[in-house]
Design a protein around this motif. Structure first.
Motif, PDB file in Angstrom:
ATOM      1  N   UNK A 145       0.818  -1.208   0.000  1.00 21.29           N
ATOM      2  CA  UNK A 145       0.000   0.000   0.000  1.00 21.29           C
ATOM      3  C   UNK A 145       0.856   1.265   0.000  1.00 21.29           C
ATOM      4  N   UNK A 146       1.978   1.230   0.721  1.00 19.77           N
ATOM      5  CA  UNK A 146       2.807   2.432   0.810  1.00 19.77           C
ATOM      6  C   UNK A 146       3.895   2.473  -0.256  1.00 19.77           C
ATOM      7  N   UNK A 147       4.081   1.378  -1.005  1.00 20.84           N
ATOM      8  CA  UNK A 147       5.201   1.293  -1.953  1.00 20.84           C
ATOM      9  C   UNK A 147       5.242   2.430  -2.969  1.00 20.84           C
ATOM     10  N   UNK A 148       4.130   2.778  -3.661  1.00 23.05           N
ATOM     11  CA  UNK A 148       4.231   3.861  -4.663  1.00 23.05           C
ATOM     12  C   UNK A 148       4.695   5.180  -4.064  1.00 23.05           C
ATOM     13  N   UNK A 149       4.117   5.557  -2.927  1.00 25.41           N
ATOM     14  CA  UNK A 149       4.516   6.816  -2.306  1.00 25.41           C
ATOM     15  C   UNK A 149       5.945   6.789  -1.812  1.00 25.41           C
ATOM     16  N   UNK A 150       6.356   5.679  -1.217  1.00 28.63           N
ATOM     17  CA  UNK A 150       7.725   5.565  -0.702  1.00 28.63           C
ATOM     18  C   UNK A 150       8.741   5.679  -1.833  1.00 28.63           C
ATOM     19  N   UNK A 151       8.505   4.956  -2.911  1.00 26.11           N
ATOM     20  CA  UNK A 151       9.454   4.986  -4.031  1.00 26.11           C
ATOM     21  C   UNK A 151       9.570   6.383  -4.623  1.00 26.11           C
ATOM     22  N   UNK A 152       8.462   7.080  -4.762  1.00 27.99           N
ATOM     23  CA  UNK A 152       8.511   8.406  -5.361  1.00 27.99           C
ATOM     24  C   UNK A 152       9.127   9.439  -4.410  1.00 27.99           C
ATOM     25  N   UNK A 153       8.789   9.373  -3.127  1.00 30.56           N
ATOM     26  CA  UNK A 153       9.375  10.333  -2.186  1.00 30.56           C
ATOM     27  C   UNK A 153      10.879  10.139  -2.094  1.00 30.56           C
ATOM     28  N   UNK A 154      11.320   8.885  -2.021  1.00 31.90           N
ATOM     29  CA  UNK A 154      12.757   8.632  -1.945  1.00 31.90           C
ATOM     30  C   UNK A 154      13.457   9.038  -3.241  1.00 31.90           C
ATOM     31  N   UNK A 155      12.787   8.875  -4.382  1.00 30.31           N
ATOM     32  CA  UNK A 155      13.377   9.318  -5.648  1.00 30.31           C
ATOM     33  C   UNK A 155      13.560  10.834  -5.666  1.00 30.31           C
ATOM     34  N   UNK A 156      12.575  11.566  -5.140  1.00 27.47           N
ATOM     35  CA  UNK A 156      12.705  13.027  -5.070  1.00 27.47           C
ATOM     36  C   UNK A 156      13.891  13.424  -4.204  1.00 27.47           C
ATOM     37  N   UNK A 157      14.016  12.797  -3.048  1.00 25.13           N
ATOM     38  CA  UNK A 157      15.110  13.152  -2.145  1.00 25.13           C
ATOM     39  C   UNK A 157      16.460  12.749  -2.725  1.00 25.13           C
ATOM     40  N   UNK A 158      16.511  11.602  -3.398  1.00 25.62           N
ATOM     41  CA  UNK A 158      17.771  11.177  -4.013  1.00 25.62           C
ATOM     42  C   UNK A 158      18.190  12.130  -5.118  1.00 25.62           C
ATOM     43  N   UNK A 159      17.227  12.613  -5.900  1.00 27.65           N
ATOM     44  CA  UNK A 159      17.549  13.552  -6.980  1.00 27.65           C
ATOM     45  C   UNK A 159      18.096  14.868  -6.437  1.00 27.65           C
ATOM     46  N   UNK A 160      17.702  15.229  -5.222  1.00 23.50           N
ATOM     47  CA  UNK A 160      18.173  16.480  -4.627  1.00 23.50           C
ATOM     48  C   UNK A 160      19.651  16.452  -4.260  1.00 23.50           C
ATOM     49  N   UNK A 161      20.190  15.258  -4.011  1.00 29.25           N
ATOM     50  CA  UNK A 161      21.524  15.161  -3.432  1.00 29.25           C
ATOM     51  C   UNK A 161      22.605  15.787  -4.301  1.00 29.25           C
ATOM     52  N   UNK A 162      22.467  15.658  -5.612  1.00 25.89           N
ATOM     53  CA  UNK A 162      23.522  16.130  -6.502  1.00 25.89           C
ATOM     54  C   UNK A 162      23.167  17.424  -7.228  1.00 25.89           C
ATOM     55  N   UNK A 163      22.046  18.041  -6.879  1.00 28.66           N
ATOM     56  CA  UNK A 163      21.654  19.259  -7.600  1.00 28.66           C
ATOM     57  C   UNK A 163      22.614  20.411  -7.347  1.00 28.66           C
ATOM     58  N   UNK A 164      23.109  20.546  -6.125  1.00 31.32           N
ATOM     59  CA  UNK A 164      23.955  21.697  -5.828  1.00 31.32           C
ATOM     60  C   UNK A 164      25.284  21.646  -6.572  1.00 31.32           C
ATOM     61  N   UNK A 165      25.654  20.478  -7.123  1.00 28.41           N
ATOM     62  CA  UNK A 165      26.911  20.359  -7.868  1.00 28.41           C
ATOM     63  C   UNK A 165      26.728  20.576  -9.365  1.00 28.41           C
ATOM     64  N   UNK A 166      25.505  20.818  -9.806  1.00 29.91           N
ATOM     65  CA  UNK A 166      25.240  20.877 -11.237  1.00 29.91           C
ATOM     66  C   UNK A 166      26.040  21.990 -11.915  1.00 29.91           C
ATOM     67  N   UNK A 167      26.106  23.151 -11.288  1.00 31.63           N
ATOM     68  CA  UNK A 167      26.864  24.286 -11.850  1.00 31.63           C
ATOM     69  C   UNK A 167      28.017  24.721 -10.961  1.00 31.63           C
ATOM     70  N   UNK A 168      28.166  24.100  -9.798  1.00 34.87           N
ATOM     71  CA  UNK A 168      29.121  24.598  -8.809  1.00 34.87           C
ATOM     72  C   UNK A 168      30.557  24.508  -9.290  1.00 34.87           C
ATOM     73  N   UNK A 169      30.943  23.390  -9.879  1.00 29.43           N
ATOM     74  CA  UNK A 169      32.324  23.234 -10.316  1.00 29.43           C
ATOM     75  C   UNK A 169      32.684  24.249 -11.406  1.00 29.43           C
ATOM     76  N   UNK A 170      31.766  24.459 -12.352  1.00 30.13           N
ATOM     77  CA  UNK A 170      32.018  25.463 -13.390  1.00 30.13           C
ATOM     78  C   UNK A 170      32.122  26.859 -12.794  1.00 30.13           C
ATOM     79  N   UNK A 171      31.332  27.122 -11.758  1.00 33.15           N
ATOM     80  CA  UNK A 171      31.381  28.426 -11.106  1.00 33.15           C
ATOM     81  C   UNK A 171      32.699  28.630 -10.369  1.00 33.15           C
ATOM     82  N   UNK A 172      33.203  27.583  -9.739  1.00 30.18           N
ATOM     83  CA  UNK A 172      34.410  27.720  -8.931  1.00 30.18           C
ATOM     84  C   UNK A 172      35.676  27.814  -9.772  1.00 30.18           C
ATOM     85  N   UNK A 173      35.719  27.086 -10.911  1.00 29.69           N
ATOM     86  CA  UNK A 173      36.949  27.120 -11.718  1.00 29.69           C
ATOM     87  C   UNK A 173      36.925  28.173 -12.830  1.00 29.69           C
TER      88      UNK A 173
END
Length: 221
Positions: free
Chosen positions: A49-77
């Motif tokens: 019953x909780x599987x669809x919501x759990x999978x999607x919520x965890x996918x959202x949080x996992x996608x957030x982990x690397x967002x701050x690095x998307x432009x950061x390296x180009x900005x720093x160098x």
């Protein structure tokens, strides 16, 4: 298109050189989902019953982990200033960054989701809908995340700011993605939910690169 392909290939090469960072999102996704059977118990009905919501919520949080690095390296160098001054449209650069992020963080989530669905006792009839919904929804996460990453570029505690900006915009993808899987399990039509996810992707494809380009120009100034 050659410039677009070169930008995507460059980001993929840079990310793959840092293997731990590239695998961080999918590892978090797997470990976080795997904790739920320990927390809520092994009852198959409860987990299904909780599987669809759990999978999607965890996918959202996992996608957030690397967002701050998307432009950061180009900005720093200093590469960001060169990219802004180049003849390549900045919106195309943002789109290339979003595609590279999806290939590294979104596509592995799509691949891992059915395996974790087995762990959560999701019935087999929901697997195809889960994969289809995530194929439509995870690119939206990368596109919207690119706007958030551009807006918070150079800010202190940018990761926290990205989460505050982006998570409310992720809610529609979460709702329609989880609802599509639940509809397939209940025997209802999944077409409306998948069409709405497709509409979100169709809207994000032109709008998010333009918004991200405007934010990058401001950050470069």
């Amino acid at each position: 298109m050659k410039a677009f392909g070169a930008l995507v290939a460059r980001d993929l090469r840079l990310a793959l050189r840092q293997g731990a960072d590239a695998a961080m999102a999918v590892l978090f996704f797997v470990l976080a989902v795997a904790l739920f059977p320990f927390g809520v118990g092994p009852e198959a009905n409860v987990l299904a019953r909780i599987a669809p919501g759990v999978l999607w919520v965890m996918a959202l949080l996992a996608a957030l982990l690397s967002l701050d690095r998307m432009f950061l390296q180009d900005h720093e160098d200093g590469s960001l200033e060169l990219i802004v001054l180049s003849p390549v449209p900045l919106a195309l650069v943002v789109l290339a960054k979003a595609l590279a992020h999806w290939l590294l963080a979104g596509l592995p989530l799509v691949v891992a989701a059915p395996l974790l669905a087995v762990l959560l006792q999701l019935p087999a009839e929901g697997f195809s809908t889960l994969i289809g919904a995530m194929l439509l929804g995870t690119p939206v996460l990368s596109l919207v995340g690119a706007v958030g990453a551009a807006l918070t570029l150079g800010a202190r505690r940018g990761g926290v700011l990205i989460a505050l900006l982006v998570l409310p915009l992720y809610v529609p993808a979460l709702i329609f993605g989880a609802a599509a899987v639940e509809a397939s399990l209940s025997g209802a039509s999944v077409r409306p939910h998948l069409l709405l996810l497709g509409a979100l992707l169709a809207a994000a494809l032109p709008l998010c690169p333009l918004a991200g380009a405007a934010a990058l120009r401001q950050a470069a100034e």
